[in-house]
Design a protein around this motif. Structure first.
Motif, PDB file in Angstrom:
ATOM      1  N   ALA A   1      12.049  40.053  10.864  1.00 48.47           N
ATOM      2  CA  ALA A   1      12.712  38.844  11.309  1.00 48.47           C
ATOM      3  C   ALA A   1      12.593  37.763  10.083  1.00 48.47           C
ATOM      4  O   ALA A   1      13.840  36.993  10.013  1.00 48.47           O
ATOM      5  CB  ALA A   1      11.655  38.328  12.474  1.00 48.47           C
ATOM      6  N   TRP A   2      11.900  38.031   9.097  1.00 46.83           N
ATOM      7  CA  TRP A   2      11.855  37.337   7.852  1.00 46.83           C
ATOM      8  C   TRP A   2      13.185  37.256   7.191  1.00 46.83           C
ATOM      9  O   TRP A   2      13.904  36.428   6.728  1.00 46.83           O
ATOM     10  CB  TRP A   2      10.861  37.310   6.911  1.00 46.83           C
ATOM     11  N   VAL A   3      13.726  38.514   7.246  1.00 51.12           N
ATOM     12  CA  VAL A   3      14.872  38.983   6.437  1.00 51.12           C
ATOM     13  C   VAL A   3      15.900  38.133   7.032  1.00 51.12           C
ATOM     14  O   VAL A   3      16.967  37.498   6.713  1.00 51.12           O
ATOM     15  CB  VAL A   3      15.027  40.243   6.318  1.00 51.12           C
ATOM     16  N   ALA A   4      16.149  38.271   8.663  1.00 46.54           N
ATOM     17  CA  ALA A   4      16.869  37.530   9.402  1.00 46.54           C
ATOM     18  C   ALA A   4      17.136  36.164   9.235  1.00 46.54           C
ATOM     19  O   ALA A   4      17.937  35.397   9.094  1.00 46.54           O
ATOM     20  CB  ALA A   4      16.936  37.923  10.570  1.00 46.54           C
ATOM     21  N   ASP A   5      15.818  35.405   8.782  1.00 43.29           N
ATOM     22  CA  ASP A   5      15.597  34.141   8.589  1.00 43.29           C
ATOM     23  C   ASP A   5      16.232  33.528   7.312  1.00 43.29           C
ATOM     24  O   ASP A   5      17.141  32.652   7.207  1.00 43.29           O
ATOM     25  CB  ASP A   5      14.087  33.714   8.495  1.00 43.29           C
ATOM     26  N   ASP A   6      16.266  34.476   6.383  1.00 45.99           N
ATOM     27  CA  ASP A   6      16.629  34.193   5.135  1.00 45.99           C
ATOM     28  C   ASP A   6      18.329  34.510   5.248  1.00 45.99           C
ATOM     29  O   ASP A   6      19.096  33.889   4.175  1.00 45.99           O
ATOM     30  CB  ASP A   6      16.115  35.051   3.788  1.00 45.99           C
ATOM     31  N   SER A   7      18.801  35.220   5.997  1.00 48.15           N
ATOM     32  CA  SER A   7      20.306  35.389   5.936  1.00 48.15           C
ATOM     33  C   SER A   7      20.731  34.384   7.142  1.00 48.15           C
ATOM     34  O   SER A   7      22.062  34.698   7.311  1.00 48.15           O
ATOM     35  CB  SER A   7      20.468  37.011   6.609  1.00 48.15           C
ATOM     36  N   ASN A   8      20.206  33.569   7.407  1.00 49.69           N
ATOM     37  CA  ASN A   8      20.569  32.387   8.420  1.00 49.69           C
ATOM     38  C   ASN A   8      21.089  33.213   9.785  1.00 49.69           C
ATOM     39  O   ASN A   8      22.286  32.729  10.301  1.00 49.69           O
ATOM     40  CB  ASN A   8      22.070  31.532   7.806  1.00 49.69           C
ATOM     41  N   ARG A   9      20.393  34.018  10.169  1.00 52.24           N
ATOM     42  CA  ARG A   9      20.740  34.736  11.498  1.00 52.24           C
ATOM     43  C   ARG A   9      19.669  34.283  12.145  1.00 52.24           C
ATOM     44  O   ARG A   9      18.934  34.966  12.845  1.00 52.24           O
ATOM     45  CB  ARG A   9      20.929  36.279  11.342  1.00 52.24           C
ATOM     46  N   PRO A  10      19.648  32.997  13.245  1.00 52.03           N
ATOM     47  CA  PRO A  10      18.534  32.563  14.005  1.00 52.03           C
ATOM     48  C   PRO A  10      18.468  33.562  15.066  1.00 52.03           C
ATOM     49  O   PRO A  10      17.303  33.734  15.659  1.00 52.03           O
ATOM     50  CB  PRO A  10      18.694  31.275  14.308  1.00 52.03           C
ATOM     51  N   SER A  11      19.392  33.883  15.763  1.00 54.87           N
ATOM     52  CA  SER A  11      19.368  34.596  16.983  1.00 54.87           C
ATOM     53  C   SER A  11      18.780  35.979  16.765  1.00 54.87           C
ATOM     54  O   SER A  11      17.793  36.466  17.659  1.00 54.87           O
ATOM     55  CB  SER A  11      20.777  34.867  17.619  1.00 54.87           C
ATOM     56  N   ASP A  12      19.291  36.664  15.627  1.00 55.84           N
ATOM     57  CA  ASP A  12      18.411  38.092  15.398  1.00 55.84           C
ATOM     58  C   ASP A  12      16.994  37.656  14.978  1.00 55.84           C
ATOM     59  O   ASP A  12      16.296  38.680  15.365  1.00 55.84           O
ATOM     60  CB  ASP A  12      19.256  38.383  14.141  1.00 55.84           C
ATOM     61  N   ALA A  13      16.632  36.665  14.393  1.00 56.51           N
ATOM     62  CA  ALA A  13      15.427  36.340  13.938  1.00 56.51           C
ATOM     63  C   ALA A  13      14.436  36.259  15.302  1.00 56.51           C
ATOM     64  O   ALA A  13      13.385  36.947  15.337  1.00 56.51           O
ATOM     65  CB  ALA A  13      15.253  35.353  13.149  1.00 56.51           C
ATOM     66  N   ALA A  14      15.140  35.561  16.075  1.00 55.90           N
ATOM     67  CA  ALA A  14      14.150  35.276  17.481  1.00 55.90           C
ATOM     68  C   ALA A  14      14.102  36.448  18.110  1.00 55.90           C
ATOM     69  O   ALA A  14      12.855  36.992  18.591  1.00 55.90           O
ATOM     70  CB  ALA A  14      15.063  34.322  18.386  1.00 55.90           C
ATOM     71  N   ALA A  15      15.293  37.629  18.074  1.00 58.05           N
ATOM     72  CA  ALA A  15      15.172  38.522  18.777  1.00 58.05           C
ATOM     73  C   ALA A  15      13.979  39.679  18.496  1.00 58.05           C
ATOM     74  O   ALA A  15      13.269  40.334  18.830  1.00 58.05           O
ATOM     75  CB  ALA A  15      16.297  39.290  18.767  1.00 58.05           C
TER      76      ALA A  15
END
Length: 244
Positions: free
Chosen positions: A119-133
């Motif tokens: 999820a942290w990787v998704a945060d850094d990639s600016n993918r909030p929906s992926d991070a939440a999932a």
């Protein structure tokens, strides 16, 4: 400063050799996030936290190390499914493969933490929906027998809040509040309670949660012990932590 070295490593599982970038040193200055995500510069080294064998797909902090369970996991349906996970980047997928191995071994907390790293990787990639999932997926690893660890439950609380799982976050907040925790746990729970009420799902640090809330004074009845503590503080420097 962050330093890397390139090394050839022999895979623990298949025995084949491949080249990998190995993190040699780094540092982190500032407060960790409430989910224990480290501050920069160390947070930017996340792509090097796990290695993957390009031949058999074994994932580990260092692929030349492991045990018999690691070898047997590669023959499971769980490994094959994780290896084919449609994660949008290889770094996230490595963490999910590692989480699948921990889950297969019955290590709930480790599976939770590996998925949270994805999820942290998704945060850094600016993918909030992926991070939440991914945060909800991480929380799923902790389902089952009740968790007693305060540390793990505080991490879970932040995961639920960041994933906008408000009902579950409110229930966990009520549970922790009823336990009348000491400093700094009570203060962190109170900070979460305010953010949950405001439906705030943004990143916050431990420093923010404790800002303006110094630890309570500790009464030391033994004056000689107090002197010994004072001498220890003078003599022993406070080391800077560099690990994850």
């Amino acid at each position: 400063m962050t330093d890397y070295d390139t090394r050839k490593l022999q895979c623990h599982c298949c025995g084949k050799t491949s080249e990998h970038s190995v993190l040699m040193s780094s540092n982190s200055f500032g407060s960790r996030d409430l989910d224990q995500r480290p501050p920069k510069m160390y947070r930017w080294t996340i792509a090097s936290w796990l290695q993957e064998c390009p031949y058999c797909g074994y994932v580990a902090p260092s692929i030349d190390k492991g045990d018999a369970k690691a070898r047997s996991f590669l023959d499971t349906a769980e490994f094959r499914a994780a290896s084919l996970d449609p994660a949008p980047d290889p770094v996230s997928r490595r963490f999910l493969v590692r989480a699948a191995q921990h889950a297969y071994d019955g290590e709930r907390r480790s599976a939770f933490l590996s998925t949270l790293s994805a999820a942290w990787v998704a945060d850094d990639s600016n993918r909030p929906s992926d991070a939440a999932a991914l945060r909800l997926r991480a929380a799923g690893h902790l389902e089952g027998p009740r968790i007693t660890s305060i540390d793990t439950r505080l991490l879970l609380l932040d995961v639920l809040r960041r994933a906008s799982s408000w009902e579950a976050a409110e229930a966990l907040t009520a549970e922790l509040t009823a336990e009348e925790l000491d400093y700094p746990f009570a203060e962190i729970v109170a900070f979460h309670r305010d953010k949950i009420a405001a439906r705030d799902d943004q990143r916050h640090t431990i420093g923010q949660a404790l800002e303006g809330k110094p630890p309570p004074p500790v009464a030391v009845k033994d004056p000689e012990l107090l002197k010994a503590i004072a001498r220890h503080i003078k003599i022993v420097p406070n080391p800077r932590r560099t690990g994850p």
